[in-house]
Design an enzyme around this catalytic site. Sequence first.
Site, PDB file in Angstrom:
ATOM      1  N   ASP A   1      45.184  37.892  42.642  1.00 29.95           N
ATOM      2  CA  ASP A   1      43.747  37.630  42.775  1.00 29.95           C
ATOM      3  C   ASP A   1      43.540  36.116  42.774  1.00 29.95           C
ATOM      4  OD1 ASP A   1      41.171  39.789  41.571  1.00 29.95           O
ATOM      5  OD2 ASP A   1      40.908  37.876  42.614  1.00 29.95           O
TER       6      ASP A   1
ATOM      7  N   GLU B   1      36.926  38.911  49.209  1.00 30.84           N
ATOM      8  CA  GLU B   1      35.797  39.620  48.604  1.00 30.84           C
ATOM      9  C   GLU B   1      34.551  38.865  49.007  1.00 30.84           C
ATOM     10  OE1 GLU B   1      34.478  38.821  44.829  1.00 30.84           O
ATOM     11  OE2 GLU B   1      33.785  40.828  44.361  1.00 30.84           O
TER      12      GLU B   1
ATOM     13  N   ASP C   1      38.555  36.009  45.551  1.00 23.53           N
ATOM     14  CA  ASP C   1      37.307  36.246  44.817  1.00 23.53           C
ATOM     15  C   ASP C   1      36.134  35.469  45.422  1.00 23.53           C
ATOM     16  OD1 ASP C   1      36.286  37.456  42.292  1.00 23.53           O
ATOM     17  OD2 ASP C   1      35.770  35.392  41.843  1.00 23.53           O
TER      18      ASP C   1
ATOM     19  N   ASP D   1      48.568  45.448  20.797  1.00 21.29           N
ATOM     20  CA  ASP D   1      47.446  44.575  20.370  1.00 21.29           C
ATOM     21  C   ASP D   1      46.128  45.068  20.973  1.00 21.29           C
ATOM     22  OD1 ASP D   1      47.900  41.788  22.759  1.00 21.29           O
ATOM     23  OD2 ASP D   1      47.644  43.965  23.010  1.00 21.29           O
TER      24      ASP D   1
ATOM     25  N   ASP E   1      48.866  44.719  29.324  1.00 21.27           N
ATOM     26  CA  ASP E   1      49.698  43.535  29.587  1.00 21.27           C
ATOM     27  C   ASP E   1      50.721  43.815  30.694  1.00 21.27           C
ATOM     28  OD1 ASP E   1      50.704  44.535  26.402  1.00 21.27           O
ATOM     29  OD2 ASP E   1      51.835  45.008  28.228  1.00 21.27           O
TER      30      ASP E   1
ATOM     31  N   ASP F   1      48.894  48.975  27.443  1.00 19.72           N
ATOM     32  CA  ASP F   1      49.252  48.006  26.399  1.00 19.72           C
ATOM     33  C   ASP F   1      50.663  48.320  25.893  1.00 19.72           C
ATOM     34  OD1 ASP F   1      48.226  47.633  22.909  1.00 19.72           O
ATOM     35  OD2 ASP F   1      49.456  46.353  24.206  1.00 19.72           O
TER      36      ASP F   1
ATOM     37  N   ASN G   1      52.403  46.212  23.624  1.00 19.11           N
ATOM     38  CA  ASN G   1      52.792  45.609  22.328  1.00 19.11           C
ATOM     39  C   ASN G   1      51.763  45.881  21.237  1.00 19.11           C
ATOM     40  OD1 ASN G   1      50.725  44.073  23.322  1.00 19.11           O
ATOM     41  ND2 ASN G   1      51.673  42.096  22.856  1.00 19.11           N
TER      42      ASN G   1
ATOM     43  N   HIS H   1      36.918  46.924  39.779  1.00 23.39           N
ATOM     44  CA  HIS H   1      36.617  46.646  38.369  1.00 23.39           C
ATOM     45  C   HIS H   1      35.168  46.240  38.145  1.00 23.39           C
ATOM     46  CE1 HIS H   1      37.346  42.960  40.429  1.00 23.39           C
ATOM     47  NE2 HIS H   1      36.816  42.294  39.431  1.00 23.39           N
ATOM     48  N   ASP H   2      34.405  46.113  39.259  1.00 23.87           N
ATOM     49  CA  ASP H   2      32.986  45.748  39.132  1.00 23.87           C
ATOM     50  C   ASP H   2      32.070  46.928  39.418  1.00 23.87           C
ATOM     51  OD1 ASP H   2      33.606  42.659  40.919  1.00 23.87           O
ATOM     52  OD2 ASP H   2      33.602  43.029  38.754  1.00 23.87           O
TER      53      ASP H   2
HETATM   54  O1  TEU Z   1      32.639  39.547  41.782  1.00 23.12           O
HETATM   55  C1  TEU Z   1      31.719  38.995  42.716  1.00 23.12           C
HETATM   56  C2  TEU Z   1      30.402  39.611  42.574  1.00 23.12           C
HETATM   57  O2  TEU Z   1      29.575  39.652  43.449  1.00 23.12           O
HETATM   58  C3  TEU Z   1      30.062  40.085  41.250  1.00 23.12           C
HETATM   59  O3  TEU Z   1      28.837  39.518  41.041  1.00 23.12           O
HETATM   60  C4  TEU Z   1      30.036  41.595  41.262  1.00 23.12           C
HETATM   61  O4  TEU Z   1      29.949  42.116  42.543  1.00 23.12           O
HETATM   62  C5  TEU Z   1      28.825  41.950  40.477  1.00 23.12           C
HETATM   63  O5  TEU Z   1      29.237  41.657  39.161  1.00 23.12           O
HETATM   64  C6  TEU Z   1      28.395  43.392  40.637  1.00 23.12           C
HETATM   65  O6  TEU Z   1      27.173  43.471  39.943  1.00 23.12           O
HETATM   66  C7  TEU Z   1      33.810  38.754  41.608  1.00 23.12           C
HETATM   67  C8  TEU Z   1      34.729  39.493  40.660  1.00 23.12           C
HETATM   68  O7  TEU Z   1      35.124  40.725  41.265  1.00 23.12           O
HETATM   69  C9  TEU Z   1      33.967  39.717  39.386  1.00 23.12           C
HETATM   70  O8  TEU Z   1      34.717  40.516  38.463  1.00 23.12           O
HETATM   71  C10 TEU Z   1      33.695  38.352  38.760  1.00 23.12           C
HETATM   72  O9  TEU Z   1      32.879  38.530  37.611  1.00 23.12           O
HETATM   73  C11 TEU Z   1      32.956  37.435  39.751  1.00 23.12           C
HETATM   74  O10 TEU Z   1      33.471  37.473  41.076  1.00 23.12           O
HETATM   75  C12 TEU Z   1      33.109  35.991  39.290  1.00 23.12           C
HETATM   76  O11 TEU Z   1      34.467  35.632  39.416  1.00 23.12           O
HETATM   77 CA    CA Z   2      49.124  44.129  24.841  1.00 19.30          CA
END
Ligand code: TEU
Ligand code: CA
Length: 559
Positions: free
Chosen positions: A98, A256, A199, A25, A29, A21, A23, A329-330
């Site tokens: 993405d 993905e 995605d 908040d 960013d 971050d 700034n 991130h998942d």
């Molecule tokens: O994720 C696809 C997906 O299969 C998700 O359901 C993820 O694998 C699951 O949350 C795991 O339990 C993509 C993105 O990476 C995810 O961040 C998004 O939430 C999703 O698509 C919808 O865009």
């Molecule tokens: Ca910020």
Amino acid sequence: MEKVWWKESVVYQIYPRSFMDSNGDGIGDLQGIITKLDYLKELGIDVIWLSPVYKSPNDDNGYDISDYQNIMAEFGAMADFDQLLQDAHDRDIKIVMDLVVNHSSDEHAWFVESRKSKDNPFRDYYIWKPGKNGDPPTNWGSVFGGSSWQYDETTDEYYLHIFSKKQPDLNWENETLRKAVYKMMTWWLEKGIDGFRMDVINFISKDSRYPDGEVHGENKYGDGSKHFMNGPRIHEFLQEMNKEVLSKYDVLTVGEMPGVDVEQGKLYTGEGRNELNMVFQFEHVDVGNGPGGKWTPQPWKLTELKGILTKWQYGLADDGWNSLYWNNHDQPRVVSRFGHDKEYYEKSAKMLATCLHMMKGTPYIYQGEELGMTNVAFESIDDYRDLETLNMYNEAVKELGKDPNKVMQAIYERGRDNARTPVQWDDTENAGFTTLTPWISVNPNYKEVNAKKVLQDPNSIFHYYKKLIQLRKENEIVVYGKFELLHEDSEEIFSYTREHGNEKWLVICSFSTEAIKFDLPSQIKYQSKQLVIGNYENEPKTIEAFELKPYQALVYKLI
Ligand code: TEU
Ligand code: CA
């Protein structure tokens, strides 16, 4: 095997909201990312995959896009993006965006129009169906809970949303929609970006008969995935996208693909297929899923994990290309998921990095993985932010009356917020991520686990990742060498060789907390050996038969 830059690259994924971050908040960013480009250059990565930075109401943290050609206000303005792209390119770092085009946000102008009337010009940009005797068109459940159909009073029809109700699925059967997507993609590529992570791109072709899905166990909804994953026109759509857009640029594309298997992976990534460069498969990160999927985690077996990874190595050995990842991130943090985030924390983090980066394919590092960031266990559900987690908690605890402690344990093990706590830059308040209150709390272990600390320690996980990346740059065998699994039946050892010309590398990884015996298979012949990298101070005297230490990793060059 054709030599290309995206096969020789290491990709670093940034989830901007939690990266840095600038700034105050409390939200990461684009300017914050710019301040960390030299850090990424130091690590040695070649490509940044940016999770979505487009305008979004952030129902799903940017995976619900309301304007594909504008920057999310919280992350900055287009001028900030242009500066980030330029500054990255000045450092020979590429930027992959993405692409989220299976669905948009319900606040996108297309959907605002589409829902106005059945004869609106944008009606068929989305998937609208009449209900059946007061029920939704199919029994499909949404990934984020509830039905995957939302009733819209204005036109007395339902729209499909495989994810949240604020993420209506786009209708790829509609050629006008497809052309609008290709036009947007071209706009970004003309700005000079270097590719796309796509995605759930294997969801864009649905079974147009919209049959009900199988109901598993006591689930209230049916499983529609057979009817929207890898659908009837998916290869046609991807080949059209390739012809209309991708083939005109020298770009990295990774799709993905939840639910993809290795046979389909060959079709999506084969050189002559003109579809994508590589895919993210999910079979390895789904090991140990129980009857309720990831929310009912079970003990997992190494033979299953390495069997899957080996299947993909062999499957795409001569055509197509693998992505290699533990985290994103998942997913939960790999040192907690497949390693040991207590006393063998550092050894197991380095072993897991070795195991992945010495395989054949393009490695992806998720922000903080190079620091050894771990899962988090927040006291209260109120500390969690991910709609997938919150919806599951409400359904399980509030609707089904399940034990909240058991549900919290499942969130600790597999919740997506494990990957979304702020990157830990130093040991000052909020780990140096922000000067104010972060949008999600920092992992309390930031005083021990942070970038400042690992940068100063030549034996840290960071410097180990840096060396693995360097090995890939300096040795063609790491990129192009043939993979062969050893010790197939071992539940403790993941060992394999890579071969290229007259060179052979031997990779030995222990997934055990115990010291265990390693015997070199008799078929492995060599004149001399040289240790390339290892995660313990000293190496064994011989490699014919020796005792592997807990979570020990060793890579030898055999000539
Ligand atoms: O994720 C696809 C997906 O299969 C998700 O359901 C993820 O694998 C699951 O949350 C795991 O339990 C993509 C993105 O990476 C995810 O961040 C998004 O939430 C999703 O698509 C919808 O865009
Ligand atoms: Ca910020």
